[in-house]
Structure formats: C-alpha cells, structure tokens
Scaffold this active site. Structure first.
Site, PDB file in Angstrom:
ATOM      1  N   ALA A 121      -2.435   8.289   6.000  1.00  0.00           N
ATOM      2  CA  ALA A 121      -1.309   8.137   6.924  1.00  0.00           C
ATOM      3  C   ALA A 121      -0.064   7.608   6.208  1.00  0.00           C
ATOM      4  CB  ALA A 121      -1.700   7.224   8.072  1.00  0.00           C
ATOM      5  N   ALA A 172      -5.285   6.729  10.925  1.00  0.00           N
ATOM      6  CA  ALA A 172      -4.070   6.002  10.551  1.00  0.00           C
ATOM      7  C   ALA A 172      -4.280   4.504  10.716  1.00  0.00           C
ATOM      8  CB  ALA A 172      -2.886   6.484  11.401  1.00  0.00           C
ATOM      9  N   ASP A 199      -7.374  -3.369   7.928  1.00  0.00           N
ATOM     10  CA  ASP A 199      -6.419  -2.256   7.777  1.00  0.00           C
ATOM     11  C   ASP A 199      -5.754  -1.989   9.125  1.00  0.00           C
ATOM     12  OD1 ASP A 199      -4.958  -0.276   6.517  1.00  0.00           O
ATOM     13  OD2 ASP A 199      -6.520   1.238   6.643  1.00  0.00           O
ATOM     14  N   ASP A 259     -15.499  -0.918  11.382  1.00  0.00           N
ATOM     15  CA  ASP A 259     -15.152  -0.691  12.786  1.00  0.00           C
ATOM     16  C   ASP A 259     -16.003   0.395  13.442  1.00  0.00           C
ATOM     17  OD1 ASP A 259     -14.136   1.498  11.453  1.00  0.00           O
ATOM     18  OD2 ASP A 259     -12.124   1.375  12.310  1.00  0.00           O
ATOM     19  N   GLY A 260     -16.928   0.978  12.683  1.00  0.00           N
ATOM     20  CA  GLY A 260     -17.757   2.040  13.237  1.00  0.00           C
ATOM     21  C   GLY A 260     -17.091   3.398  13.227  1.00  0.00           C
ATOM     22  N   GLU A 296       0.868  -1.176   0.000  1.00  0.00           N
ATOM     23  CA  GLU A 296       0.000   0.000   0.000  1.00  0.00           C
ATOM     24  C   GLU A 296       0.907   1.229   0.000  1.00  0.00           C
ATOM     25  OE1 GLU A 296      -4.003   1.719   2.160  1.00  0.00           O
ATOM     26  OE2 GLU A 296      -2.542   0.643   3.380  1.00  0.00           O
ATOM     27  N   HIS A 318      -6.312   5.289  -2.312  1.00  0.00           N
ATOM     28  CA  HIS A 318      -5.579   6.535  -2.043  1.00  0.00           C
ATOM     29  C   HIS A 318      -5.485   7.321  -3.348  1.00  0.00           C
ATOM     30  CE1 HIS A 318      -4.383   5.907   2.162  1.00  0.00           C
ATOM     31  NE2 HIS A 318      -4.384   4.621   1.851  1.00  0.00           N
TER      32      HIS A 318
END
Length: 383
Positions: free
Chosen positions: A136, A305, A270, A244-245, A125, A191
């Site tokens: 990040a 991040a 991630d 993850d909310g 990435e 990105h």
C-alpha cells in the site's frame, strides 16, 4: 506522602518468570522494590488477573481515525491515546512513502512529540522500497535508497529516527544499511524482492529487523528460499509479525516462533487510521483505503493496507488461538521491541526503577486496565 500503589493478588509476568499471587509496587510513577512494612499505600486487589508490562509497538501508522503520516499534532496525540487504551504504552510513529521534502518536514514535526515523550521515535517505511513489493505504497513516489537521502531523513528527525525499512537489494541499499548502522538507526529489510543471497549480504552489512515477515516479500521456496529463510535463520535478526489473523496464517506464525524463538520476535500492529475507530474509507498517504469488517485494503487493486489491529487483540490471540506461552508473548510484545529501540532500561519489563507501564488482563486475556508512568489510563475493576 508518596504516591504509592500496590497491585496485589495477580499473576505477574517478570523477566524471571510468572509469579502467582504477586505484588507490584508503584511509587511516583515507577516500579518500586518491596513496600516497607507499615508504609502507607493504596492496595488494589487483582486476584484472578494477569499483570504484564505495557506493550511496545515499533511499527504503527495511526489509529483512532488519525494518521501519523499526515495528521495534525492533535490528531497524532489522539492516535497515540487510542493505542494506549489498548495497552500500548510505548509507540513509534511510522510514516508511509511520500515526497522526500514532505517526509523530512514530517520528521521534524514528529521529533517534537518524541522530545515530549509522546512517541518513542520515528519509523520511515518507504520510499526506499521495491516497486515489485510495494503493498500500500504509491509507486510514483518510490526511489532507490540513496545514502544521501537516507541521511536527510535521519538528520530531519533530530536524533529520533528509530528505524528505516528498505529493499536492500536496490542500488544504494547496502551502503544505506551501513549508514543506518553507523548512526544507531535500525535498518529493517522489508517490501523487498531480494534473493536469499542478497538478504544475507544486507544482514552482514548491519540490518537487524525484518519488516512484517512474510508480508511484502517473496514466498519461501525450496529452490529459491528468498529473504524469509535468511531472516529466520540468522540470530541477529528480529522478525516483526502482525498477529491479526489476516496477515498471517497461524501456521506461518508458528513457523516463525519455532525457528526464530520468542527472543527474536516482535509483535507489531502496522496499524492505520481505522485502528480502534471502525470501518469506512481512509487514506494511507495518497492512496484511498476501504476498511470492511476490520480489514483494510486499497480501493484500487485490493492490496492489504496496514491493519486495524491493536496489541491487546494480538496478545489475546497469541494466548488463546496460537496457544503461545504467556512469557513468550510478553517477550515479543514488550521486551524485545523495547530492547531494539534502546529503551529497555525504562520500559518493557516489570522491574524496580522502570516506568510503571503495565497492563491488567483477565483470566481470558481480555484487557481490563492500563497504567502509564504510574497513572491509570484505564482503571481496572476493584474487587
């Protein structure tokens, strides 16, 4: 006597659907067919539980306090084990933007772990991403996706490069997508500051994945729909989602599932070092990250991040908050990423002949047991 276990009484999620009071036979590290009548076996009563395939995470930067980008071999293995404790029996090690020589060297180190079967491949990435959507990643180290440099990373990974995330609108982006497709490496659009039209061009060139859809790309617009519309509408694209909310509003996740369908969604973490470890100050590549109340943000600028997510939490949230069908969650968290990575013949579903990688969940979808290759990583409570 063969090492044979029978997991009995649970709701078992198979590719064909849910089997109530099902039985899963495990023999010599693999899922076996029906146990012969009278054959000796250890029977484990899992009544009231779910048995689902082990989770497959195709985008993961670390965990347990360890970084896949910069950690020692022992630290990487610590991170892998941390995620196994949360049900991820197959994990791809993701790197972040760095100097090209460093990334090539790192690819060589990680390829050894792939050869040993500890990780399922390597995901690069960066550094071939847009400075406008860097998230990040260190802007000073970003570069256009020169196919020769992309090839350098592929070669350094010695056949274990699984995926490369690119901003395909940058100079060299389309040619790099074609190169990746020719070498059997997933070209992922992410990105990126691409337009709708530029994204369509990248898909036509061979891109097949959207890196964490919605995040680090232009928002969906009614006059300039941008990459999101192109990625959602094309059946050749699998969209990564971080459930993850924090990264996604539930409505955004619902939108993705509605338009892509469960067969084109891959749940990812991630995750960075703090996953399964706790709050504190960490580093993501050269950048300092503070994790507070489970949310990771750059110390300078405050950009999100990565995450501290583990896939058992993503599963439970999908079932209890998002109210997704369990079969759809299993597709997104196991089968789809396994197919993309080319390992569906071994993992990603509970079928005879495949590795006995599975997760035991209670009625509320909390993790209670993890098995990898027939051995318990976490042994479920015995009734």
């Amino acid at each position: 006597m063969a090492d044979r276990k029978v997991l009995a009484g649970a709701r078992v999620v198979l590719p064909t659907g849910i089997v109530d009071s099902g039985r899963v036979t495990v023999e010599d590290g693999r899922i076996a067919g029906r146990t012969p009548s009278g054959a000796p076996a250890l029977e484990i009563d899992l009544t009231g539980h779910w048995v689902v395939p082990g989770f497959v995470d195709m985008h993961n930067h670390g965990g347990g306090g360890a970084s896949f980008t910069s950690g020692t071999v022992e630290e990487v293995l610590q991170g892998v084990h941390t995620h196994r404790l949360h049900g991820t029996t197959t994990v791809v090690a993701s790197t972040v933007t760095g100097d090209m020589d460093f990334l090539a060297h790192r690819a060589g180190e990680l390829s050894e772990l792939a050869e040993q079967g500890d990780i399922a491949g390597i995901h690069f990435e960066g550094p071939f991403i847009s400075p406008c959507r860097k998230g990040a990643h260190s802007e000073e180290l970003l570069r256009d996706p020169d196919p020769a440099e992309v090839r350098k990373l592929i070669d350094a990974a010695r056949g274990h490069a699984s995926m490369v995330t690119l901003a395909t609108e940058l100079p060299g982006g389309i040619d790099s997508v074609r190169l990746l497709a020719e070498h059997g490496v997933i070209a992922a659009i992410g990105h990126t500051d691409a337009t709708y039209e530029q994204t369509v061009e990248a898909i036509e060139a061979g891109a097949t994945v959207a890196t964490h859809l919605f995040n680090a790309m232009p928002a969906l617009g009614h006059r300039a729909p941008g990459p999101i519309a192109a990625l959602l509408e094309d059946e050749r694209i699998t969209v990564e989602l971080i459930n993850d909310g924090t990264h996604l509003h539930p409505a955004a996740l619902e939108l993705a599932f509605h338009h892509a369908g469960p067969e084109r969604v891959a749940f990812i973490t991630d995750a960075m070092d703090a996953a399964g470890f706790g709050d504190g100050v960490y580093h993501l590549g050269p950048l300092e990250v503070e994790v507070r109340e489970g949310v990771a943000r750059l110390v300078e600028g405050g950009s999100i991040a990565g995450s501290t997510l583990t896939l058992d939490t993503a599963f439970q949230r999908a079932a209890t908050v998002d109210k997704l069908p369990v079969e759809a969650i299993v597709q997104a968290i196991s089968a789809n990423p396994a197919k993309l990575l080319g390992v569906y013949d071994k993992v990603g579903s509970l079928e005879p002949g495949k590795d006995a990688d599975l997760v035991v969940l209670d009625a509320g979808f909390a993790l209670k047991g993890v098995m990898r290759k027939g051995e318990w990583v976490i042994e479920p409570p015995v009734r």
